[in-house]
Every structure is written in structure tokens, then in C-alpha cells.
Design a protein around this motif. Structure first.
Motif, short mmCIF file in Angstrom:
data_model
loop_
_atom_site.label_atom_id
_atom_site.label_comp_id
_atom_site.label_asym_id
_atom_site.label_seq_id
_atom_site.Cartn_x
_atom_site.Cartn_y
_atom_site.Cartn_z
N ARG A 1 16.81 -15.63 6.09
CA ARG A 1 15.51 -15.31 6.69
C ARG A 1 15.53 -15.47 8.20
O ARG A 1 14.97 -14.69 8.93
N MET A 2 16.25 -16.51 8.63
CA MET A 2 16.34 -16.74 10.07
C MET A 2 17.08 -15.61 10.75
O MET A 2 16.80 -15.25 11.89
N ASP A 3 18.04 -15.02 10.01
CA ASP A 3 18.76 -13.87 10.56
C ASP A 3 17.95 -12.59 10.44
O ASP A 3 18.40 -11.52 10.83
N GLY A 4 16.77 -12.70 9.85
CA GLY A 4 15.89 -11.54 9.74
C GLY A 4 16.23 -10.60 8.61
O GLY A 4 15.88 -9.42 8.66
N ALA A 5 16.92 -11.10 7.58
CA ALA A 5 17.29 -10.22 6.46
C ALA A 5 16.06 -9.94 5.60
O ALA A 5 15.24 -10.82 5.37
N SER A 6 15.95 -8.68 5.14
CA SER A 6 14.81 -8.31 4.29
C SER A 6 14.98 -8.91 2.90
O SER A 6 16.06 -9.36 2.53
N LYS A 7 13.87 -8.90 2.12
CA LYS A 7 13.92 -9.43 0.75
C LYS A 7 14.98 -8.70 -0.06
O LYS A 7 15.72 -9.30 -0.84
N LEU A 8 15.02 -7.37 0.11
CA LEU A 8 15.96 -6.56 -0.65
C LEU A 8 17.39 -6.92 -0.27
O LEU A 8 18.27 -7.06 -1.13
N ALA A 9 17.62 -7.10 1.03
CA ALA A 9 18.97 -7.45 1.48
C ALA A 9 19.35 -8.83 0.95
O ALA A 9 20.50 -9.06 0.55
N GLN A 10 18.38 -9.74 0.91
CA GLN A 10 18.66 -11.08 0.36
C GLN A 10 19.05 -10.97 -1.11
O GLN A 10 19.99 -11.62 -1.57
N PHE A 11 18.32 -10.13 -1.84
CA PHE A 11 18.59 -9.96 -3.27
C PHE A 11 20.00 -9.41 -3.47
O PHE A 11 20.77 -9.89 -4.30
N LYS A 12 20.33 -8.39 -2.64
CA LYS A 12 21.62 -7.72 -2.80
C LYS A 12 22.79 -8.60 -2.35
O LYS A 12 23.85 -8.59 -2.98
N ASN A 13 22.59 -9.36 -1.28
CA ASN A 13 23.73 -10.08 -0.69
C ASN A 13 23.81 -11.55 -1.09
O ASN A 13 24.84 -12.18 -0.87
N ILE A 14 22.73 -12.10 -1.61
CA ILE A 14 22.78 -13.51 -2.04
C ILE A 14 22.61 -13.62 -3.54
O ILE A 14 23.49 -14.12 -4.25
N THR A 15 21.47 -13.12 -4.04
CA THR A 15 21.15 -13.36 -5.45
C THR A 15 22.21 -12.76 -6.37
O THR A 15 22.79 -13.48 -7.19
N ILE A 16 22.44 -11.47 -6.24
CA ILE A 16 23.36 -10.81 -7.18
C ILE A 16 24.77 -11.41 -7.15
O ILE A 16 25.31 -11.78 -8.20
N PRO A 17 25.39 -11.54 -5.95
CA PRO A 17 26.75 -12.11 -5.97
C PRO A 17 26.80 -13.51 -6.58
O PRO A 17 27.72 -13.81 -7.35
N LEU A 18 25.81 -14.34 -6.28
CA LEU A 18 25.85 -15.71 -6.81
C LEU A 18 25.46 -15.76 -8.28
O LEU A 18 25.67 -16.77 -8.95
N LEU A 19 24.90 -14.68 -8.79
CA LEU A 19 24.55 -14.63 -10.22
C LEU A 19 25.67 -14.06 -11.07
O LEU A 19 25.55 -13.98 -12.29
N MET A 20 26.78 -13.67 -10.42
CA MET A 20 27.83 -12.98 -11.17
C MET A 20 28.27 -13.72 -12.45
O MET A 20 28.42 -13.08 -13.49
#
Lengths: 275, 310
Positions: free
Chosen positions: B209-228
Motif C-alpha cells: 500500500r505504501m508503494d501505491g499498489a492497487s487492490k487488484l495488484a496486491q491480490f495478483k502479486n501477494i495473495t495468489i502467490p502466497l496461496l499457492m
């Protein structure tokens, strides 16, 4: 995540409520149908004009549900006990000693999960007849143990690797205790949480078993609930209230078990999945 | 010199001796998995092997004799249009329900991981069908879909439309089965994803969020990879469950109309018990194991690779 605002909270709660309602509809229909008096032909959506237990009484007698409940309970009990003893015993060396043989055996156990029960049906049926096990509760016990053993070993092995310290056995070994003594006196009591999980998941699985029961328990004296329901449904497709009442009786024991011990279901599933 | 040598010898002997004793003790541990192996061999492995043998015969399921017919049952299987219809259905039950269960399960998990009041009760309600026998689940949905007096048709008629013959529709029935299977087991996917979501550290999201990432980008780059890892276990559980589907089909459609909603499991059951075609049933069984093996192994290899990348 930052805490959510009040407005968001309302939206999210409404969404959750909607999901709950959608998911409960089929169960609501089951319940209203079961409690309607035989002459009540109102829509399934409508609540019964007056709550009647007549369907339950009729279904209980005509489908011989008392006997079926007893058969299901006996099979479930013995299969679950065998699963826990054989499963935890097997998981212990597999989780503890990483020899080549053990690694191979572990992978073998896991791979067995892929084999669908029905593909062994044809030869198994012949074998069961040859051994005189047809229409016995034992054959249902054995089949269910074999079918659920891989999953049991998987759950136990994961738990042993993650939580049982090796030093414990070493200390016991110095005292001169044998492996089996160490296992039953020291390790097994520590496996209580995962044993609870295995017990509950396997009870549900065995209680609901239909694939094996329909083939091997055709005689009415050994019928389990699923088999009894299956033939009862065939005879009463025009009287759905009776079927609903019988279904409700059959699913009540496991539903109560689930609502009381929910924690263990969820924990077991979560533990297995994080590793 | 001699003394030292003998001491060395003793030491060496002790060194080789000690592990030997330990090995002996450890190797005796295999006794502990013998009972489990015995169960699996007697009730799964041996029948499976004799099933392979039966698949090369014309056995009818009850005679004392069976004729060896070579590859006849296999050529019959591959030229039988029903094989492909049934295999197609089985794939739909496996892959289709996996897709819906996981998509909906993930959405539910993302909602119910929030600290809201409805969280606990909704989780329980969504999970409850998991413990109900799939056979009973089939009946329950029969009440919903039935032509005469079914709950859905009641609604349809109240709205002024003609009632629909939902359970007698060859192209719709397989999808109804997928739908019911999804409804019943979406709870498992939800619980696995909930555990996965809870294990993701919140710091990742704060940094993003501090880097200004959108919710969608957060989902794609954090949630999904860590949910593998959760995704892998979900795919494996759901695909295997879906490919083996049996009870709910027997309860709801009996595989019909015709063979329209038949799965490989119900098809084998029909062949063996209704048509006394045991040899052919065994051949279909071999195909089913091959299908499940190929799909599961491919999925696991693919997902493991993704996990490593993540």
C-alpha cells in the motif's frame, strides 16, 4: 489489512447473510417437507400448517431405520478404531525415520489415494464372495479402513513431524523402553488433537459410505443407513415427505457431532493444508 | 605401536558396530506399518491387479469360467461412443467442480476472513453440507428440481411461467451434478483458503500500500502467490473427489436420461450389475485409473513448479 469502516462492515455483513440464506435453502426445504402432515400438499417453501412427526414414525418403521442406525454405528465404530490404531502405528516410523524404504512406503500410501474404490469393485466382489464375507458387517469395516487409511497416515505423519520432539523418544530409549512401549505410552497420548480430527473426519466418511455398502450389504439384516435410504427412496418417489423424514433421521447423528466438535474438523483440514 | 593399533582396531570396530545395532533397532520399526500395508494390499492392490487380468477377459461376473479375449475389450472400449461421453462427463465433474469450488471458495474465504459479526455462522452454514452424505444431498436437490411439486418449479409457476422438466434434460443434467457437487464441497475449499489467508503476514499488504499498489495488484502479486500451497491441495482434493463422483448421480439422475449424466463410476456399476458385463467393466476401470493418474500428476507437477516460482 486496515480496520474496515462501519459502512463497509454493513455491506460485508449483508453479503455474508445473503450467502448464508442461499446455502440454507435446500436444508430448509428438507425440514419443511419432513414435518408436513401426510395430507398437507402445500408448496415446499411454505412452513407446515402444523408440525407433524407422522412421517418420521412411518419412515422409521417401514425402512427399518433402527436396525440401519445400529449397523451404521457398529461399522463406523470398529472401522474408526482400526483406522486410528493402524494409521498412527504406520505413520510413526514413516514420519520419524527417513530411510529410502520408508520414503518409498510413504509415497506408496499417498499414491493409493488416487485409486477410485469402484475400479477394484469387480475383483473385490469375487474375493468377498469366495471368502464368505458377503453380507457381513466385517467386510464393510475392512473396506472402509483400506479406503481411508492413506488419508489417516497422511494426517498423522504431518502432525508427528511437526509437533513430537525426537528427544522424547531418545530419553525413553535410555530408560530401556521398547519401541512399541514408547509409542503407546509416550507418543500416542501426545497425538490426541490429531486423533480427534481423524476420528471425526473418518466417522463422517464411513457413516456416509454408499459405494461399498450398496455392493456388499444387500441383505436387509446388515443394511446401513445409506443402503436402506436408497431402496426406500426407490419405493417412495411419489411421497417425498417420507423420504425427507428418513433423510433427516440419517443425517442427524453426524450433524450433531459436527456442530459439537466443529473445531477439530476445521483444524484438521487447515493443518493438513498448510504443510 | 601394537597397543595403539589394537586400540585403533577396537575403535574402528566400535564405530562400525554401533550404527549396526542402531540400524537393527530402526529397521525393526517397519513392523509398525505392516498392518496398514496388509489392509491396503488385500483390499486395494490385489483386487486392482486381478482387475487388470479380468479386463482381458469376457467374464460375466458370476460364472466359474472366463475366456481370455486379448485386447478385445480395449478395442471395444475405444470404439464405444459411450466411453467418450462418460469420460467427458467425468472430466467435467472433476475439472468443472474444481473450478467452481475454488473460485467461489476463495471469494467466500476473502469475505469471511474479515472481522465481521456474520463470520462464524456463515462459515458453519457453508461447511455443513460437507458432512451430509452425498446420497442424501442428491435427494435434497431432487426435492428442489423435481417436476411434480419441486421447489424450483413452484417458484417458476408462481411467477407465471410453465414448469420445467429440469431432470430430464440431457445437456443440462451434467451441469446440475456439477452444481450440486460444488454446493456440497465448496466449504472444504473455503476452509483451506481461510487457513492460507490467515497465514499471510499483513506486513506484505502494508508495504504494497505504501508503494501505491492497487487492490487488484496486491491480490495478483501477494495473495495468489502466497496461496499457492492452498491452491495445490485444493486442486488435488477436488479433482480426485470430482473424478470419482458416484453417490449424488445415483440419487439424482441414475446416470440418465440415457447415459447423459453417467460418470465412469456409475457406468462401471451399470455394466457390472445391470448388464453382467464384468470384463468390460474392469476395462473401463483401467481407463479410469489412467485418467485420474494422468490428470492428478500433471496438475501436481504444474502447481509445484508454480509454488517454487512464487
Amino acid at each position: 489489512m486496515k480496520t474496515i469502516s462501519r459502512k463497509q462492515r454493513i455491506v460485508l455483513n449483508t453479503l455474508a447473510a445473503l450467502i448464508s440464506i442461499l446455502h440454507i435453502i435446500p436444508l430448509y426445504i428438507l425440514i419443511t417437507t419432513a414435518f408436513k402432515a401426510p395430507g398437507d400438499f402445500s408448496s415446499m417453501w411454505a412452513l407446515p400448517e402444523q408440525i407433524s412427526f407422522e412421517n418420521f414414525v412411518t419412515a422409521w418403521e417401514r425402512a427399518d431405520l433402527g436396525l440401519a442406525l445400529f449397523n451404521s454405528a457398529t461399522i463406523t465404530f470398529f472401522a474408526a478404531v482400526l483406522l486410528i490404531v493402524c494409521g498412527s502405528l504406520a505413520a510413526y516410523p514413516l514420519a520419524r525415520r527417513q530411510t529410502k524404504l520408508n520414503k518409498f512406503v510413504y509415497i506408496f500410501f499417498i499414491a493409493i489415494m488416487i485409486v477410485p474404490p469402484l475400479t477394484v469393485l469387480v475383483p473385490l466382489y469375487q474375493m468377498v464372495v469366495d471368502w464368505g464375507l458377503m453380507n457381513t458387517r466385517s467386510v464393510a469395516v475392512f473396506n472402509n479402513v483400506a479406503a481411508f487409511l492413506s488419508m489417516t497416515i497422511f494426517l498423522y505423519a504431518g502432525f508427528i513431524r511437526a509437533t513430537i520432539p525426537k528427544e522424547l523418544e531418545e530419553a525413553a530409549k535410555i530408560d530401556g523402553a521398547g519401541t512399541l512401549t514408547i509409542f503407546f505410552k509416550i507418543v500416542f497420548p501426545l497425538l490426541k488433537p490429531i486423533t480427534a480430527t481423524v476420528l471425526i473426519i473418518s466417522c463422517v466418511y464411513i457413516w456416509n459410505d454408499f459405494q461399498f455398502a450398496i455392493f456388499f450389504l444387500q441383505d436387509s439384516s446388515v443394511q446401513t443407513l445409506t443402503v436402506a435410504l436408497n431402496s426406500f427412496f426407490g419405493e417412495n418417489t411419489s411421497n417425498l415427505s417420507l423420504v425427507a423424514a428418513a433423510s433427516l433421521i440419517a443425517l442427524l447423528p453426524m450433524t450433531i457431532l459436527f456442530l459439537v466438535l466443529q473445531r477439530f474438523f476445521i483444524e484438521g483440514l487447515s493443518q493438513g493444508s498448510i504443510k | 605401536m601394537n597397543k595403539v593399533e589394537s586400540l585403533d582396531k577396537n575403535l574402528a570396530a566400535a564405530k562400525t558396530k554401533k550404527p549396526k545395532v542402531k540400524n537393527k533397532k530402526e529397521s525393526s520399526l517397519w513392523i509398525m506399518y505392516l498392518p496398514a500395508l496388509a489392509f491396503i494390499f488385500i483390499f486395494i492392490v490385489f483386487p486392482f491387479i486381478s482387475g487388470l487380468r479380468i479386463s482381458f477377459t469376457d467374464w460375466d461376473g458370476f460364472s466359474q469360467t472366463m475366456n481370455f479375449v486379448g485386447l478385445d475389450q480395449y478395442t471395444r472400449m475405444f470404439s464405444d461412443p459411450t466411453t467418450w461421453l462418460v469420460a467427458g462427463n467425468t472430466l467435467l465433474y472433476g475439472v468443472g467442480s474444481t473450478f467452481f469450488q475454488m473460485t467461489i471458495g476463495l471469494l467466500y474465504a476473502m469475505l469471511l476472513v474479515q472481522s465481521i459479526k456474520m463470520k462464524a455462522i456463515t462459515r458453519t452454514i457453508v461447511y455443513l453440507p460437507v458432512i451430509i452424505s452425498p446420497l442424501i444431498m442428491g435427494y435434497i436437490w431432487y426435492f428442489m428440481f423435481a417436476y411434480q411439486g419441486g421447489a424450483i418449479n413452484d417458484l417458476v409457476m408462481a411467477l407465471g411461467f410453465e414448469r420445467m422438466n429440469l431432470l430430464n434434460n440431457p445437456s443440462l443434467n451434467p451441469w446440475i451434478i456439477v452444481f450440486i457437487n460444488t454446493y456440497q464441497f465448496v466449504g472444504i475449499s473455503m476452509i483451506i483458503f481461510l487457513a492460507g489467508l490467515q497465514s499471510i503476514s499483513k506486513e506484505y499488504y502494508e508495504a504494497a500500500r505504501m508503494d501505491g499498489a492497487s487492490k487488484l495488484a496486491q491480490f495478483k502479486n501477494i495473495t495468489i502467490p502466497l496461496l499457492m500451497p492452498s491452491i495445490t491441495i485444493n486442486v488435488v482434493l477436488n479433482i480426485i473427489g470430482g473424478l470419482k463422483l458416484f453417490d449424488v448421480i445415483i440419487a439424482l439422475t441414475g446416470g440418465g436420461p440415457g447415459n447423459a449424466s453417467q460418470s465412469m463410476s456409475t457406468f462401471m456399476y451399470t455394466l457390472y450389475f445391470d448388464r453382467q458385463d464384468a470384463g468390460y467393466a474392469a476395462t473401463q476401470g483401467v481407463l479410469m485409473v489412467a485418467l485420474i493418474l494422468v490428470i492428478t500428476v500433471t496438475a501436481v507437477i504444474y502447481l509445484r513448479r508454480k509454488e517454487v516460482e512464487a
